[in-house]
Design a protein around this motif. Structure first.
Motif, PDB file in Angstrom:
ATOM      1  N   CYS A   8      13.635  -5.544   1.007  1.00 32.09           N
ATOM      2  CA  CYS A   8      12.827  -5.651  -0.196  1.00 32.09           C
ATOM      3  C   CYS A   8      13.451  -6.703  -1.101  1.00 32.09           C
ATOM      4  O   CYS A   8      14.635  -6.983  -1.023  1.00 32.09           O
ATOM      5  CB  CYS A   8      12.731  -4.309  -0.904  1.00 32.09           C
ATOM      6  SG  CYS A   8      11.813  -3.155   0.097  1.00 32.09           S
ATOM      7  N   SER A  58      11.583   2.052  -1.519  1.00 29.67           N
ATOM      8  CA  SER A  58      10.465   1.775  -2.435  1.00 29.67           C
ATOM      9  C   SER A  58       9.463   2.932  -2.492  1.00 29.67           C
ATOM     10  O   SER A  58       8.675   3.020  -3.430  1.00 29.67           O
ATOM     11  CB  SER A  58       9.758   0.481  -2.042  1.00 29.67           C
ATOM     12  OG  SER A  58       9.309   0.585  -0.713  1.00 29.67           O
ATOM     13  N   GLY A  82       0.674  -5.748   1.345  1.00 28.80           N
ATOM     14  CA  GLY A  82       2.106  -6.023   1.522  1.00 28.80           C
ATOM     15  C   GLY A  82       2.796  -4.737   1.926  1.00 28.80           C
ATOM     16  O   GLY A  82       3.757  -4.289   1.294  1.00 28.80           O
ATOM     17  N   ALA A  84       4.432  -3.623   4.754  1.00 32.35           N
ATOM     18  CA  ALA A  84       5.606  -3.474   5.647  1.00 32.35           C
ATOM     19  C   ALA A  84       6.878  -3.195   4.843  1.00 32.35           C
ATOM     20  O   ALA A  84       7.040  -3.785   3.771  1.00 32.35           O
ATOM     21  CB  ALA A  84       5.793  -4.758   6.458  1.00 32.35           C
ATOM     22  N   PRO A  85       7.772  -2.329   5.315  1.00 31.17           N
ATOM     23  CA  PRO A  85       7.714  -1.615   6.599  1.00 31.17           C
ATOM     24  C   PRO A  85       6.831  -0.364   6.601  1.00 31.17           C
ATOM     25  O   PRO A  85       6.650   0.232   7.643  1.00 31.17           O
ATOM     26  CB  PRO A  85       9.182  -1.245   6.833  1.00 31.17           C
ATOM     27  CG  PRO A  85       9.756  -1.119   5.451  1.00 31.17           C
ATOM     28  CD  PRO A  85       9.058  -2.148   4.613  1.00 31.17           C
ATOM     29  N   ALA A  87       6.608   2.227   3.700  1.00 31.29           N
ATOM     30  CA  ALA A  87       6.978   3.400   2.893  1.00 31.29           C
ATOM     31  C   ALA A  87       5.879   3.791   1.900  1.00 31.29           C
ATOM     32  O   ALA A  87       5.588   4.980   1.726  1.00 31.29           O
ATOM     33  CB  ALA A  87       8.287   3.137   2.152  1.00 31.29           C
ATOM     34  N   ILE A 113      -1.885  -3.684   4.912  1.00 28.35           N
ATOM     35  CA  ILE A 113      -1.978  -5.085   5.391  1.00 28.35           C
ATOM     36  C   ILE A 113      -0.652  -5.768   5.128  1.00 28.35           C
ATOM     37  O   ILE A 113      -0.064  -5.592   4.059  1.00 28.35           O
ATOM     38  CB  ILE A 113      -3.055  -5.891   4.612  1.00 28.35           C
ATOM     39  CG1 ILE A 113      -4.378  -5.189   4.650  1.00 28.35           C
ATOM     40  CG2 ILE A 113      -3.197  -7.312   5.165  1.00 28.35           C
ATOM     41  CD1 ILE A 113      -4.657  -4.420   3.397  1.00 28.35           C
ATOM     42  N   ASP A 114      -0.208  -6.577   6.062  1.00 26.31           N
ATOM     43  CA  ASP A 114       0.996  -7.376   5.810  1.00 26.31           C
ATOM     44  C   ASP A 114       1.000  -8.620   6.697  1.00 26.31           C
ATOM     45  O   ASP A 114       0.350  -8.648   7.747  1.00 26.31           O
ATOM     46  CB  ASP A 114       2.272  -6.562   6.074  1.00 26.31           C
ATOM     47  CG  ASP A 114       3.463  -7.096   5.274  1.00 26.31           C
ATOM     48  OD1 ASP A 114       3.845  -6.443   4.281  1.00 26.31           O
ATOM     49  OD2 ASP A 114       3.986  -8.175   5.621  1.00 26.31           O
ATOM     50  N   LEU A 116       3.554  -9.335   8.140  1.00 24.96           N
ATOM     51  CA  LEU A 116       4.490  -8.909   9.192  1.00 24.96           C
ATOM     52  C   LEU A 116       3.905  -7.782  10.025  1.00 24.96           C
ATOM     53  O   LEU A 116       2.893  -7.166   9.656  1.00 24.96           O
ATOM     54  CB  LEU A 116       5.787  -8.398   8.554  1.00 24.96           C
ATOM     55  CG  LEU A 116       6.523  -9.342   7.619  1.00 24.96           C
ATOM     56  CD1 LEU A 116       7.740  -8.645   7.031  1.00 24.96           C
ATOM     57  CD2 LEU A 116       6.924 -10.616   8.347  1.00 24.96           C
ATOM     58  N   ASP A 131      -3.105 -12.084   6.036  1.00 22.71           N
ATOM     59  CA  ASP A 131      -2.819 -12.521   4.670  1.00 22.71           C
ATOM     60  C   ASP A 131      -3.848 -11.902   3.735  1.00 22.71           C
ATOM     61  O   ASP A 131      -5.047 -12.160   3.859  1.00 22.71           O
ATOM     62  CB  ASP A 131      -2.896 -14.057   4.640  1.00 22.71           C
ATOM     63  CG  ASP A 131      -2.487 -14.633   3.306  1.00 22.71           C
ATOM     64  OD1 ASP A 131      -2.473 -13.887   2.306  1.00 22.71           O
ATOM     65  OD2 ASP A 131      -2.185 -15.837   3.275  1.00 22.71           O
ATOM     66  N   ILE A 132      -3.371 -11.109   2.770  1.00 22.32           N
ATOM     67  CA  ILE A 132      -4.307 -10.406   1.885  1.00 22.32           C
ATOM     68  C   ILE A 132      -5.020 -11.372   0.930  1.00 22.32           C
ATOM     69  O   ILE A 132      -6.059 -11.037   0.367  1.00 22.32           O
ATOM     70  CB  ILE A 132      -3.596  -9.278   1.103  1.00 22.32           C
ATOM     71  CG1 ILE A 132      -4.600  -8.351   0.392  1.00 22.32           C
ATOM     72  CG2 ILE A 132      -2.619  -9.833   0.092  1.00 22.32           C
ATOM     73  CD1 ILE A 132      -5.528  -7.630   1.292  1.00 22.32           C
ATOM     74  N   THR A 133      -4.464 -12.556   0.757  1.00 21.63           N
ATOM     75  CA  THR A 133      -5.112 -13.495  -0.157  1.00 21.63           C
ATOM     76  C   THR A 133      -6.278 -14.227   0.523  1.00 21.63           C
ATOM     77  O   THR A 133      -6.984 -15.003  -0.111  1.00 21.63           O
ATOM     78  CB  THR A 133      -4.104 -14.546  -0.690  1.00 21.63           C
ATOM     79  OG1 THR A 133      -3.667 -15.354   0.405  1.00 21.63           O
ATOM     80  CG2 THR A 133      -2.904 -13.889  -1.351  1.00 21.63           C
ATOM     81  N   ASP A 156       2.553  -3.900  -3.413  1.00 24.91           N
ATOM     82  CA  ASP A 156       4.002  -4.072  -3.630  1.00 24.91           C
ATOM     83  C   ASP A 156       4.403  -5.396  -2.987  1.00 24.91           C
ATOM     84  O   ASP A 156       5.564  -5.637  -2.701  1.00 24.91           O
ATOM     85  CB  ASP A 156       4.728  -2.894  -2.964  1.00 24.91           C
ATOM     86  CG  ASP A 156       6.195  -2.810  -3.350  1.00 24.91           C
ATOM     87  OD1 ASP A 156       6.538  -3.203  -4.478  1.00 24.91           O
ATOM     88  OD2 ASP A 156       6.992  -2.340  -2.521  1.00 24.91           O
ATOM     89  N   MET A 157       3.400  -6.249  -2.735  1.00 22.32           N
ATOM     90  CA  MET A 157       3.713  -7.469  -1.975  1.00 22.32           C
ATOM     91  C   MET A 157       4.562  -8.427  -2.805  1.00 22.32           C
ATOM     92  O   MET A 157       4.550  -8.393  -4.032  1.00 22.32           O
ATOM     93  CB  MET A 157       2.451  -8.157  -1.467  1.00 22.32           C
ATOM     94  CG  MET A 157       1.585  -8.774  -2.488  1.00 22.32           C
ATOM     95  SD  MET A 157       0.198  -9.579  -1.652  1.00 22.32           S
ATOM     96  CE  MET A 157      -0.931  -9.704  -3.027  1.00 22.32           C
ATOM     97  N   PRO A 159       6.357 -12.622  -2.292  1.00 22.80           N
ATOM     98  CA  PRO A 159       6.611 -13.767  -1.399  1.00 22.80           C
ATOM     99  C   PRO A 159       8.086 -13.787  -1.027  1.00 22.80           C
ATOM    100  O   PRO A 159       8.906 -13.162  -1.703  1.00 22.80           O
ATOM    101  CB  PRO A 159       6.265 -14.969  -2.285  1.00 22.80           C
ATOM    102  CG  PRO A 159       6.512 -14.497  -3.686  1.00 22.80           C
ATOM    103  CD  PRO A 159       6.240 -13.014  -3.696  1.00 22.80           C
ATOM    104  N   LYS A 196       2.762  -5.075  -8.131  1.00 20.20           N
ATOM    105  CA  LYS A 196       4.094  -5.518  -8.536  1.00 20.20           C
ATOM    106  C   LYS A 196       4.039  -6.970  -9.009  1.00 20.20           C
ATOM    107  O   LYS A 196       3.332  -7.794  -8.437  1.00 20.20           O
ATOM    108  CB  LYS A 196       5.044  -5.426  -7.334  1.00 20.20           C
ATOM    109  CG  LYS A 196       6.410  -5.868  -7.750  1.00 20.20           C
ATOM    110  CD  LYS A 196       7.491  -6.069  -6.756  1.00 20.20           C
ATOM    111  CE  LYS A 196       7.317  -6.428  -5.356  1.00 20.20           C
ATOM    112  NZ  LYS A 196       8.273  -5.636  -4.560  1.00 20.20           N
TER     113      LYS A 196
END
Ligand code: SAM
Length: 242
Positions: A8, A58, A82, A84-85, A87, A113-114, A116, A131-133, A156-157, A159, A196
């Motif tokens: 994180c 998190s 965002g 991953a992983p 939680a 969605i992530d 990763l 990609d969520i965007t 909670d994504m 960059p 976030k």
């Protein structure tokens, strides 16, 4: 048992006092690695995440926000951006009953969605390497959501940190602003969004964007969010479709 290291993006603590407690096995590692490990080993939320089987500390941030503001309840549909992983998705699955563990209450849904890979989780549907965007992801989500709507969008994504505080702040704000397009497409009127951000000059732009379409927007800093991190969350409630 799945136990990945959560990378994180909270900033590294530089306390020399912590390093003094470092066991000898840390010798040979770089200073930054040592500080990161010592901080992880002495963090009560890391320990609690291990004992309570969360993929990442998190989880306690979302748990605290939800304990206070009651966003997640059985039967609701949640998008976790965002993820991953995984939680936050674990917390969401428990609270909306998307694994159907409580037959006496409605069963919700969780889509994570992530960019990763995310290891499978019962009760959650994961869109990995997405990609969520991107508008194509929004369309995919709309197709997967029950009745094409979500009740809650969580984000909670973050960059990959460049180390340049202002640049990272700007990139995260711009990613969060794209959530407004997602909300416009899939969020149910009356729905909520948690995102976030890293505090900085453009935070007001994000707050203003949220305030245009949500009746109530507030900033929250859960206890599990490290005090030395500029990390904050906007909690936006009562979505009004424009
Ligand atoms: C702090 S981690 C999230 C931790 C997660 N909430 C949990 O509890 O396990 C941030 C995640 O945001 C993801 N991310 C960054 N940009 C993204 C984007 N454009 N679309 C989807 N995910 C993204 C990263 O890959 C990273 O896994």
């Amino acid at each position: 048992m799945f136990r990945p290291v959560c990378l994180c993006t909270s900033r590294i603590h530089s306390s020399a006092a912590l390093l003094k407690k470092a066991p000898l096995k840390l010798k040979g590692r770089s200073g930054a690695e040592q500080r990161w490990l010592v901080r992880q080993l002495s963090d009560p939320f890391v320990k609690a995440a291990q004992t309570q089987n969360y993929r990442c500390r998190s989880a306690f941030k979302l748990r605290e926000i939800d304990d206070q503001y009651r966003l997640l309840s059985p039967g609701l549909s949640v998008i976790d951006c965002g993820a991953a992983p995984g939680a936050w998705s674990q917390v969401a699955v428990q609270r909306v009953n998307s694994a159907g563990e409580r037959p006496d209450v409605p069963r919700g849904s969780v889509i994570g969605i992530d960019l990763l890979y995310i290891a499978p989780l019962e009760g959650a549907h994961f869109l990995c390497n997405q990609d969520i965007t991107h508008p194509a992801t929004h369309a995919e989500l709309q197709r997967l959501l029950p009745q094409a709507y979500a009740d809650v969008i969580l984000s909670d994504m973050a960059p990959n940190a460049s180390g340049l505080r202002e640049l990272d702040h700007e990139r995260l704000v711009s990613m969060c602003l794209s959530l407004l397009e997602l909300a416009d497409r899939v969020l149910r009127p009356g729905g909520s969004l948690v995102c976030k951000y890293w505090d900085g000059a453009l935070a007001h732009k994000l707050r203003d964007g949220l305030a245009r379409v949500f009746r109530d927007v507030k900033t929250v800093k859960p206890k599990a969010s490290r005090k030395d991190s500029s990390e904050l969350y906007f909690l936006a409630r009562t979505f009004r479709r424009t």
